[in-house]
Design a protein around this motif. Structure first.
Motif, PDB file in Angstrom:
ATOM      1  N   UNK A 136       0.896  -0.974   0.014  1.00  0.00           N
ATOM      2  CA  UNK A 136      -0.037  -0.229   0.129  1.00  0.00           C
ATOM      3  C   UNK A 136       0.908   1.431  -0.205  1.00  0.00           C
ATOM      4  N   UNK A 137       0.427   2.221  -0.652  1.00  0.00           N
ATOM      5  CA  UNK A 137       1.285   3.559  -0.863  1.00  0.00           C
ATOM      6  C   UNK A 137      -0.076   4.799  -0.429  1.00  0.00           C
ATOM      7  N   UNK A 138       0.511   5.786   0.217  1.00  0.00           N
ATOM      8  CA  UNK A 138      -0.246   6.928   0.217  1.00  0.00           C
ATOM      9  C   UNK A 138       0.861   8.097  -0.123  1.00  0.00           C
ATOM     10  N   UNK A 139       0.281   8.991  -1.316  1.00  0.00           N
ATOM     11  CA  UNK A 139       1.417  10.060  -1.703  1.00  0.00           C
ATOM     12  C   UNK A 139       0.447  11.511  -1.424  1.00  0.00           C
ATOM     13  N   UNK A 140       1.346  12.268  -1.020  1.00  0.00           N
ATOM     14  CA  UNK A 140       0.673  13.761  -0.928  1.00  0.00           C
ATOM     15  C   UNK A 140       1.594  14.685  -1.679  1.00  0.00           C
ATOM     16  N   UNK A 141       0.933  15.563  -2.520  1.00  0.00           N
ATOM     17  CA  UNK A 141       1.421  16.596  -3.455  1.00  0.00           C
ATOM     18  C   UNK A 141       1.591  17.982  -2.680  1.00  0.00           C
ATOM     19  N   UNK A 142       2.818  18.496  -2.541  1.00  0.00           N
ATOM     20  CA  UNK A 142       2.800  19.913  -1.978  1.00  0.00           C
ATOM     21  C   UNK A 142       3.587  20.852  -2.720  1.00  0.00           C
ATOM     22  N   UNK A 143       3.262  22.225  -2.537  1.00  0.00           N
ATOM     23  CA  UNK A 143       3.950  22.955  -3.420  1.00  0.00           C
ATOM     24  C   UNK A 143       4.081  24.412  -2.505  1.00  0.00           C
ATOM     25  N   UNK A 144       5.374  25.105  -2.534  1.00  0.00           N
ATOM     26  CA  UNK A 144       5.613  26.379  -1.806  1.00  0.00           C
ATOM     27  C   UNK A 144       4.452  27.310  -2.500  1.00  0.00           C
ATOM     28  N   UNK A 145       4.197  28.264  -1.653  1.00  0.00           N
ATOM     29  CA  UNK A 145       3.450  29.411  -1.881  1.00  0.00           C
ATOM     30  C   UNK A 145       4.031  30.416  -2.775  1.00  0.00           C
ATOM     31  N   UNK A 146       5.385  30.701  -2.390  1.00  0.00           N
ATOM     32  CA  UNK A 146       6.016  31.520  -3.269  1.00  0.00           C
ATOM     33  C   UNK A 146       6.869  31.211  -4.570  1.00  0.00           C
ATOM     34  N   UNK A 147       6.804  29.997  -4.859  1.00  0.00           N
ATOM     35  CA  UNK A 147       7.817  29.606  -5.925  1.00  0.00           C
ATOM     36  C   UNK A 147       6.971  29.146  -7.227  1.00  0.00           C
ATOM     37  N   UNK A 195      16.642  25.010  -7.165  1.00  0.00           N
ATOM     38  CA  UNK A 195      17.632  24.881  -5.995  1.00  0.00           C
ATOM     39  C   UNK A 195      17.109  25.327  -4.682  1.00  0.00           C
ATOM     40  N   UNK A 196      16.424  26.400  -4.943  1.00  0.00           N
ATOM     41  CA  UNK A 196      15.880  26.929  -3.600  1.00  0.00           C
ATOM     42  C   UNK A 196      14.789  25.945  -2.935  1.00  0.00           C
ATOM     43  N   UNK A 197      14.164  25.123  -3.813  1.00  0.00           N
ATOM     44  CA  UNK A 197      13.113  24.329  -3.142  1.00  0.00           C
ATOM     45  C   UNK A 197      14.066  23.035  -2.439  1.00  0.00           C
ATOM     46  N   UNK A 198      15.072  22.478  -2.987  1.00  0.00           N
ATOM     47  CA  UNK A 198      15.973  21.515  -2.467  1.00  0.00           C
ATOM     48  C   UNK A 198      16.541  22.260  -1.103  1.00  0.00           C
ATOM     49  N   UNK A 199      17.104  23.512  -1.288  1.00  0.00           N
ATOM     50  CA  UNK A 199      17.561  24.082   0.078  1.00  0.00           C
ATOM     51  C   UNK A 199      16.665  23.995   1.170  1.00  0.00           C
ATOM     52  N   UNK A 200      15.498  24.388   1.075  1.00  0.00           N
ATOM     53  CA  UNK A 200      14.333  24.420   1.618  1.00  0.00           C
ATOM     54  C   UNK A 200      14.139  23.112   2.583  1.00  0.00           C
ATOM     55  N   UNK A 201      14.198  21.894   1.757  1.00  0.00           N
ATOM     56  CA  UNK A 201      13.533  20.633   2.032  1.00  0.00           C
ATOM     57  C   UNK A 201      14.943  20.224   3.032  1.00  0.00           C
ATOM     58  N   UNK A 202      16.043  20.651   2.463  1.00  0.00           N
ATOM     59  CA  UNK A 202      17.367  20.169   3.317  1.00  0.00           C
ATOM     60  C   UNK A 202      17.481  20.746   4.673  1.00  0.00           C
ATOM     61  N   UNK A 203      16.916  21.966   4.627  1.00  0.00           N
ATOM     62  CA  UNK A 203      17.069  22.637   6.091  1.00  0.00           C
ATOM     63  C   UNK A 203      15.893  22.044   7.114  1.00  0.00           C
ATOM     64  N   UNK A 212       6.734  16.457 -10.688  1.00  0.00           N
ATOM     65  CA  UNK A 212       5.439  17.675 -11.076  1.00  0.00           C
ATOM     66  C   UNK A 212       5.320  18.622 -10.194  1.00  0.00           C
ATOM     67  N   UNK A 213       5.615  18.298  -8.830  1.00  0.00           N
ATOM     68  CA  UNK A 213       5.228  19.436  -7.675  1.00  0.00           C
ATOM     69  C   UNK A 213       6.632  19.552  -6.942  1.00  0.00           C
ATOM     70  N   UNK A 214       6.479  20.440  -6.299  1.00  0.00           N
ATOM     71  CA  UNK A 214       7.900  20.514  -5.324  1.00  0.00           C
ATOM     72  C   UNK A 214       8.175  19.613  -4.384  1.00  0.00           C
ATOM     73  N   UNK A 215       7.033  19.044  -3.843  1.00  0.00           N
ATOM     74  CA  UNK A 215       7.226  17.873  -3.024  1.00  0.00           C
ATOM     75  C   UNK A 215       5.972  16.580  -3.392  1.00  0.00           C
TER      76      UNK A 215
END
Length: 352
Positions: free
Chosen positions: A28-39, A51-59, A123-126
């Motif tokens: 079984x798998x459940x996936x959620x798509x999420x995107x940053x409001x300002x990108x 690259x900013x998306x990756x930086x935010x996720x890393x932090x 397709x989405x940021x996350x």
């Protein structure tokens, strides 16, 4: 490294372990798509934004790692991985085939057991995913929801009260959820009832896809059933709907299996026996032929016709015989003919 050690190191726990209804449901798998409001969405974003998306996720991950059980989360940039290891991510169902086509400014976050996979800049940021063995949709949902809540404490996602979470594709908006089960339906395929199943699940807002998801084929009679509707429903409603329909599909598959055992047992024994003989003694075998025989053998194992062969061993083989995995095991690049030789060798070893 021995094959058993390789399996423990490289195959996710949710594939190796047995869960509820495992005779029919692999995972079984459940996936959620999420995107940053300002990108901008990834397909519109600049390299700097990606690259900013990756930086935010890393932090964010560094903070989340302070919360058990997330201490072993690791961010892996795709451009730092070999082409072979990127393909292995697809073969393990941790990322989509499309995700690795353009690996620049993309990354994947995994935990040690690989029950968590977060695709960054697909397709989405996350795309936050949690996996469980067998039919455990509720468990997968609870885990992905808990992780989503932690991320949302650190990150600002695009969300509107009347539309829910905003996504690159409008069909994912609302909950942003895609829940799915991977099912093995050999009896329904043998009795030519798959078309009817596809039509029936569609009436409940669900769809049937192939082994690796959208746009792929159903090798070895393995299918994915997932929700199509994400807007206007609560997450719990989506999970409950998929669970109830999956239970019905399980009942149909088991009914067909019982019918074959009652009215066509000798033919089934012949089919499973031939599959076992070919897999155990073949010296050259293609991926497609192997998957066909593994499907038949898995059916035989589920019906206790071949108690010496476990479903877990077959499920592991389904992953191990894929092209990239084979080359990883052998530690070298292999051409198609060499893969067919090594695939047969690996199957013989696993079934010995």
């Amino acid at each position: 490294m021995s094959l058993d050690n390789f399996v423990r190191k490289w195959i996710p726990s949710w594939i190796r372990e047995e869960g509820p209804e495992s005779d029919v449901v692999l995972s079984s798998r459940v996936r959620l798509a999420r995107n940053f409001v300002d990108l901008p969405f990834p397909h519109l974003a600049s390299d700097t934004a990606l690259r900013e998306v990756i930086k935010r996720l890393k932090n964010a991950v560094e903070v989340i790692k302070n919360h058990p059980p997330y201490q072993d989360l690791q961010l892996n940039p795709l451009n730092e991985m070999s082409g072979l290891d990127r393909l292995i991510l697809v073969e393990k169902h941790l990322v989509s085939p499309q995700f690795i086509e353009n690996f620049r400014d993309r990354a994947v976050i995994l935990n040690g057991s690989e029950t968590i996979s977060i695709m960054i800049n697909e397709e989405d940021h996350l795309r936050i995913q949690c996996f469980s063995p067998g039919l455990e949709l509720q468990k997968a949902w609870e885990e992905v929801n808990r992780l989503d809540d932690l991320l949302e404490e650190k990150l600002h996602f695009a969300f509107l009260e009347d539309k829910g979470y905003l996504t690159a594709c409008p069909t994912n908006a609302g909950t942003g959820m895609r829940a799915s089960v991977m099912v093995h339906l050999p009896a329904l395929a043998m009795t030519k009832q798959i078309g009817k199943v596809v039509n029936n699940v569609a009436k409940f807002g669900l769809t049937v896809r192939g082994l690796y998801g959208e746009g792929t084929e159903a090798f070895g009679n393995i299918f994915q059933i997932s929700n199509q509707i994400t807007l206007g429903l609560k997450e719990e409603e989506i999970i409950d709907n998929l669970y109830r329909v999956t239970k019905h599909v399980i009942e149909q598959e088991r009914t067909m299996r019982e019918g074959i055992m009652t009215h066509g047992k000798e033919g089934l024994l012949n089919k499973v026996g031939r599959a076992y003989g070919t897999l155990k003694y073949a010296h050259i075998i293609s991926s497609q032929e192997a998957m066909t025989h593994l499907s038949d053998l898995r059916l035989g194992a589920a019906l206790n016709l071949y108690p010496q062969v476990s479903k877990q061993a077959i499920d592991e083989l389904i992953i191990l015989i894929a092209p990239a995995f084979l080359q990883k095991i052998m530690g070298q690049e292999l051409g198609p003919e060499e893969r067919d030789l090594k695939r047969a060798e690996l199957i013989r070893e696993k079934l010995s």
